[in-house]
Enzyme design. Structure first.
Site: not given
Length: 158
Positions: A147, A72
């Site tokens: 995620t 990320d």
């Protein structure tokens, strides 16, 4: 009615108001997204090879839904870094990850501004030179939506 005064006023207003080509902006967003995807895919391949760096950390009070990974952070840094290098600081960009954790990448390259015209020729672009005032734009960056699912290996949900 085109009067010299009206034309002069329009020219002055255009010189004061910063604008950006919508077609070029969308092209650079596509290029930045592709670069971010490449980073995320590298992390995913490394995790399949046993690299433990895919594990995430929790952002918000131990809430499992708030997990963030290095994928990320690195993807957002590349995306925002490329957009900044291409368009400068006047473009409002809001990233999902804290900028302290994901500062814009200093090694980012300038992004391609002609992808839409090159690759999306089947799409009719009504006005490829349309200009939008910068102060009316905001770019939101969520480099890896899903995620938690990504960390758990449920890639079909990412």
């Amino acid at each position: 009615l085109h009067t010299p005064v009206r034309e002069q006023a329009s020219m002055i207003l255009a010189s004061i108001m910063k604008t950006i080509s919508l077609t070029k902006l969308l092209s650079t967003c596509m290029d930045a997204s592709r670069q971010g995807c490449e980073i995320i895919q590298r992390f995913e391949r490394a995790s399949r090879g046993g690299d433990p760096s895919m594990g995430g950390k929790l952002k918000e009070g131990g809430e499992i839904k708030s997990v963030v990974t290095q994928a990320d952070v690195d993807a957002q840094a590349r995306i925002i870094g490329g957009l900044r290098k291409t368009w400068g600081d006047d473009l409002l960009i809001i990233g999902e990850e804290d900028e302290a954790d994901a500062p814009p990448s200093l090694d980012a390259s300038e992004l391609q501004k002609d992808i839409i015209l090159k690759e999306c020729n089947q799409v009719v672009v009504e006005d490829p030179d349309e200009e939008i005032p910068l102060d009316e734009l905001a770019i939101f960056v969520d480099p890896l939506d899903g995620t938690r699912e990504f960390v758990e290996g449920r890639l079909q949900n990412v």
